[in-house]
Structures are given as C-alpha cells and as structure tokens.
Design an enzyme around this catalytic site. Structure first.
Site, PDB file in Angstrom:
ATOM      1  N   ASP A  78       0.930  -1.170  -0.077  1.00 26.03           N
ATOM      2  CA  ASP A  78       0.037   0.069   0.091  1.00 26.03           C
ATOM      3  C   ASP A  78       1.006   1.285  -0.013  1.00 26.03           C
ATOM      4  OD1 ASP A  78      -2.343  -1.549   0.066  1.00 26.03           O
ATOM      5  OD2 ASP A  78      -3.143  -0.427   1.510  1.00 26.03           O
ATOM      6  N   CYS A 119       0.600  -8.393   4.758  1.00 27.04           N
ATOM      7  CA  CYS A 119       0.333  -7.075   4.622  1.00 27.04           C
ATOM      8  C   CYS A 119      -1.362  -6.946   4.351  1.00 27.04           C
ATOM      9  CB  CYS A 119       0.958  -6.218   3.887  1.00 27.04           C
ATOM     10  SG  CYS A 119       2.946  -6.035   4.590  1.00 27.04           S
ATOM     11  N   ASP A 120      -1.632  -5.693   4.118  1.00 24.25           N
ATOM     12  CA  ASP A 120      -3.008  -5.199   4.344  1.00 24.25           C
ATOM     13  C   ASP A 120      -4.072  -5.926   3.810  1.00 24.25           C
ATOM     14  OD1 ASP A 120      -1.506  -3.042   5.154  1.00 24.25           O
ATOM     15  OD2 ASP A 120      -2.573  -1.583   4.274  1.00 24.25           O
ATOM     16  N   LYS A 121      -4.282  -6.452   2.361  1.00 29.80           N
ATOM     17  CA  LYS A 121      -5.387  -6.900   1.932  1.00 29.80           C
ATOM     18  C   LYS A 121      -5.177  -8.606   1.866  1.00 29.80           C
ATOM     19  CE  LYS A 121      -6.492  -2.987   1.445  1.00 29.80           C
ATOM     20  NZ  LYS A 121      -5.241  -2.436   1.737  1.00 29.80           N
ATOM     21  N   GLU A 443      -7.025   4.742  -0.423  1.00 27.64           N
ATOM     22  CA  GLU A 443      -6.853   5.209   1.048  1.00 27.64           C
ATOM     23  C   GLU A 443      -6.207   6.703   0.955  1.00 27.64           C
ATOM     24  OE1 GLU A 443      -4.937   1.694   4.013  1.00 27.64           O
ATOM     25  OE2 GLU A 443      -3.640   2.987   2.875  1.00 27.64           O
ATOM     26  N   SER A 469      -6.012   4.752   6.207  1.00 26.19           N
ATOM     27  CA  SER A 469      -5.069   4.062   6.484  1.00 26.19           C
ATOM     28  C   SER A 469      -5.414   3.836   7.880  1.00 26.19           C
ATOM     29  CB  SER A 469      -3.546   4.220   6.083  1.00 26.19           C
ATOM     30  OG  SER A 469      -2.705   3.510   6.892  1.00 26.19           O
TER      31      SER A 469
END
Length: 553
Positions: A78, A119-121, A443, A469
């Site tokens: 990201d 990480c994020d997703k 984001e 975020s």
C-alpha cells in the site's frame, strides 16, 4: 481424505504421475496434502522474508506427518501504491486473493491449509478464502517491522515519513530532514511498525481464534517468528485430526470478540471493511452500527502509533494480543467459550496470561478512554454510516463545525493543502473516491498526512467516501456511505456548506435544508467513470458499497 481425489486408486494414476513429475514420492502422497499459501514477493517489505516463514511452516507440517505443497498469493504494498493510480488496485486485490486461493485449493483438493500472509489485503483476503473453503486452516503471518530511529534518537515509523513530506512543504524541515526519515522510518522486513491495517488484521486473526499466540506481534526479524511458523505447521495437522474447521472457530461470538479487541487495541478503520466481509463468507452479517455498542462498553487500552509513540515490538514485549484479551476478560467483555486453533477454548488459552507492561497495555480499570478506538457516525451526510479512528483524534476535534472545502479527487485536495488554501476550521471533503467512484476506494493517507505535516491536524477535519489507513490520525472520517457515485449526500455538498461532526454522539450532519438538497439532487449527474476498461471497471460494476467496502455480490 479430500486429497484421495487426486492421489488414490487406479483412476487417479494420471494425477499421481504429475505429482511424480514434481518429485513427490509415493510415501509423501500417502500423507495428507497441506496447501501452504505463501504471499512471498520482492516488492512488499512485509513479504520479502515470507519465503523463510514458508519453509519453516513446511518443516512443521513434515514433522507432524503431512506433505506441504506451496502455492502463491499476490500482494500489493500500500505504501508503494500510495499517491497514484496504483492505490485504486489495492483494496480490490482482497477479492482477487480470496478468489484465486479458493480456485487453487479446490482444484488440487488439499486436506488442510496454512495461510502465510502479512500486509493489508492478504490477511482479510485469505480469511475470506478460509471461510469459503472450510477445510482445517491456520494462519501464520510474517510479523511486524521493527520501529525506526532518527539520527537524534527519536523512534519513528512510516506514518511519520508521510507527515514529514507535509512538514517539508510547510518549511518545518529541510531535505536532509526528509532524508533522515526516508532512510530510517522502515528499518527491517515486516509489516509497518504501528497499529496500521496489516498489524490490526494480524492481531484480529488471533482474536478470531485462527492463529497461535504471537501471530500479530512477534517482530518479523526475530527467530521466534520462525519457531511460530513451525508450530503453525505442526498444529494444522492436529486441526486436521480433530476436523476443526474455520467456520467452527469463526462464529458470531468470535467476530464480536474480534470487534471488542479491535476497540481495545485502537485498530485501523479498515477493520470495519474487512471484518464484515469475512463474516459474510461465514454466513454471518455484522451490523456496522453494532460496533458502536461494542465501543461504548469497551475501554481503549493501547495507544500504539499513530495514536501514540509505542510500536508493535513494544506490544509484543508487554504480552501481545493475549495480554490485551486477558485484561478485557477481567470485565467479562469476551465470550471465552469459543474454540480456537490451539484446540482449546479462549478461556483455556488465557489461563495464566499476564499483562507485563501496564504502561503500554493499560489495566482495564485505568484505560486511555472508557470507549473504544473506533466510532461509526451517522447523520444527514452519511445515512448508512462512516467510520473514524477516534483514539487518534485530538480532544479539541472530537466535536467540530466548519465550512466544507470540496474536492472531487485526492490530488485536488493535496494541491490545495500544500498551496495553503486550507485554513483552520475547514472541513475538507474528498469524494468520488469510493468503491464505484474511484473506482477502488483509495486510501487517503496522503491528504491526512499533508494536513498533519502542515500542523493542521487539530484544526481541520477531513471527510471522504474513500477510506483511511490505520496510519491516519486526526479528525479523518472515511467510508462515507452511500458514496458520491451512488448519489449519496456527499455528492451534493457545495463549497462553504456547514458540516457538523460530533464524534462522542456518533453524528455527522450536513447543515443544509431539505428543499435545497432536493434541488441539488434533481440536478446531480454522476460523472463519467475514471477508469472505463480492465479489471477495475468490471469491479466497479459488481461492487456493493452498502456491503461495506467491496464485498462482491
């Protein structure tokens, strides 16, 4: 075993011949086949070491009598995707990850799975896949990055790096100051070191019961992370023996436990997108507004960056996620009867767990606040809700009223901020950045960091139908629903309209009379899509904003 479909009987001789082509032996094919979903790549700092984590998982599976088989999952960084068209592709990868993992696992008939995200997703995407597939599954993340240290000795992290750009634009630091952050904010492999989305979701995976202790907090460079991975590989074989599956663990009570933990930790607002999507795959519908009920009774016990000046490695030393849950359990705020991947109930897991640092994890009787880290606001500007990380909002901005400064993209807003056209008291409105309107629901870390870097985070609010975020601080309110591209009230805001934000009372109001709004609504025309071809264009047609951020129908 499920893998009998590809390994047993004369009819499967052709299948076995292909396994032999891969170098597997007859003995390996007589054991359970365990898919190890590796999110390793060379573009995401949180994933650059997952090849080593994956090898440790494989060793654990073999020690416990299984045959590990690795296949990949994609991942977007990201931070690297931020500030350009790439950010439109971040959230949508969650569904790509879930879909492709489902396809691989069913096509090859694995008996069990070990998910290795970070990480994020990747974390929510693989949790969604685990719920769909419902074969014995355990998670082992890559762990958080160590915090950085500037030349003057101050500790730092990625959110400070973004804010440093704003400070430079405001003339508060020079280029050498920016370079100091640039070289030191991200000192190791791992997910960025604050309570941002990646670490939030890795911690909440523990809260859901799908990971062993330390999954969310053991730093990525520590050898303890490799030991955790080996234990995860061993434990998945025990889950297979017990036939303990994700939907046995991810019950409605488990999701409410995760929401409670979310409030205590002060997690990213993105959790309000991901938890409902994961629950949806389990056949459970989470009411977004119920998060406020949980918040009202759940004290905020941690102020990790960006809300405070402590980091994930500190939370780990204090006892980690289980220590936070042990504090919550003192007031009976968790359902401890739920089952977990340890093969034990949460109550059994928490026996003897201690809070090793009451300064970092506040005792339940001495919290940072009596309410949780996230609030869902509703009102005339967001009839279906919007989300704010209230634990990172300054006291003076908990209630705010000011004139709208309206922008139809992130880029327009950032330009205005850096040109000094945003002043104290303003409410910046960034719209057409939602799931459909973006498309992709970018984001908004860059504009909020610009506001903070310019020293306006205690004077200016920001509202968007995009998302924020976990690195965001200040009165940053996102996920406004309905989004502008659906004709939500945010599409009808005009320059100078007064907007009232009342976080303690969970309200957000556009102070314009109904007659005026009706006239604007009659004249409103949805802009042309910003991206007309390719995956994002197809995604924008499928996505349901009302399902809270990109649950495909």
């Amino acid at each position: 075993m499920r893998s009998d479909n590809v390994t047993r009987g004369v009819e499967r001789s052709p299948n076995r011949s292909l396994f032999y082509a891969l170098g597997y032996t007859k003995e390996e094919l007589e054991r359970p086949l365990v898919g190890v979903v590796s999110s390793y790549n060379e573009i995401v700092p949180g994933h650059m070491h997952l090849d080593k984590i994956t090898e440790a998982v494989k060793a654990g599976v073999r020690m416990a009598g299984g045959t590990p088989v690795v296949f990949p999952a994609i991942a977007v960084c990201d931070g690297i995707a931020m500030g350009h068209v790439g950010m439109k592709y971040s959230l949508v990868t969650r569904d790509l990850i879930a879909d492709s993992t489902e396809a691989m696992a069913l096509a090859h008939q694995f008996d069990a799975l070990v998910m290795v995200p970070n990480c994020d997703k990747n974390v929510p995407g693989l949790l969604m896949a685990a719920a769909r597939l419902n074969v014995p599954t355990i998670f082992c993340s890559g762990g958080p990055m160590l915090s950085g240290r500037l030349q003057d000795g101050r500790r730092t992290c990625l959110s400070h790096m973004f804010e440093a750009v704003g400070a430079y634009k405001a003339g508060k630091i020079d280029e050498s100051g920016v370079e100091d952050y640039e070289l030191n904010a991200c000192p190791s492999c791992g997910s960025c070191s604050g309570m941002y989305t990646a670490n939030s979701m890795n911690c909440l995976t523990e809260g859901l019961g799908l990971a062993l202790r330390g999954n969310g907090t053991i730093p990525a460079p520590y050898s303890a992370r490799l030991r955790l991975a080996k234990h995860a590989g061993m434990q998945v074989m025990e889950l297979l023996r017990q036939n303990l599956r994700p939907r046995d663990i991810m019950t409605e009570a488990a999701f409410h436990n995760a929401e409670t933990l979310d409030m205590a930790l002060g997690c990213s607002t993105n959790s309000m997108l991901h938890l409902p999507a994961i629950a949806h795959e389990c056949g459970i519908e989470l009411d977004l507004e119920y998060a406020n009920d949980i918040s009202r009774r759940t004290p905020n016990l941690c102020h990790l960056a960006p809300a405070g000046d402590t980091f994930m490695e500190d939370l780990d030393r204090a006892g980690g996620v289980w220590a936070v849950m042990a504090e919550l359990n003192k007031k009976g705020l968790l359902d401890t009867s739920v089952m977990t991947v340890t093969g034990k109930t949460l109550a059994e897991n928490l026996e003897g767990v201690e809070n090793l640092d009451p300064e970092l994890i506040r005792p339940i009787d001495n919290p940072y606040s009596s309410y949780g880290g996230i609030a869902v606001l509703k009102g005339s500007l967001a009839p279906e809700g919007c989300v704010v990380k209230q634990s990172a909002v300054a006291e003076e901005m908990m209630a705010h009223q000011g004139p709208a400064r309206v922008f139809d993209s992130e880029e327009e807003a950032i330009e205005a901020i850096y040109q000094g056209r945003i002043v104290s008291g303003d409410v910046v409105v960034i719209r057409y950045e939602g799931p459909k309107g973006g498309p992709g629901m970018r984001e908004m870390l860059n504009p909020t960091s610009a506001i903070a870097g310019m020293g306006l985070d205690k004077e200016v609010a920001l509202i968007t139908d995009g998302r924020f975020s976990g690195a965001t601080r200040g009165a940053s309110i996102g996920h406004v629903c309905p989004e502008a591209a659906q004709g939500g009230p945010i599409a009808l805001v005009e320059e100078g309209d007064l907007i009232r934000i009342d976080i303690p009372n969970c309200r957000i109001e556009l102070l314009v009379d109904e007659e005026t709004l009706a006239r604007r609504r009659a004249a409103w025309v949805c802009p042309e899509p910003k991206i007309k071809t390719g995956y994002l264009a197809r995604y924008a047609k499928l996505v349901s904003s009302a399902a809270r951020g990109a649950v495909l129908e």
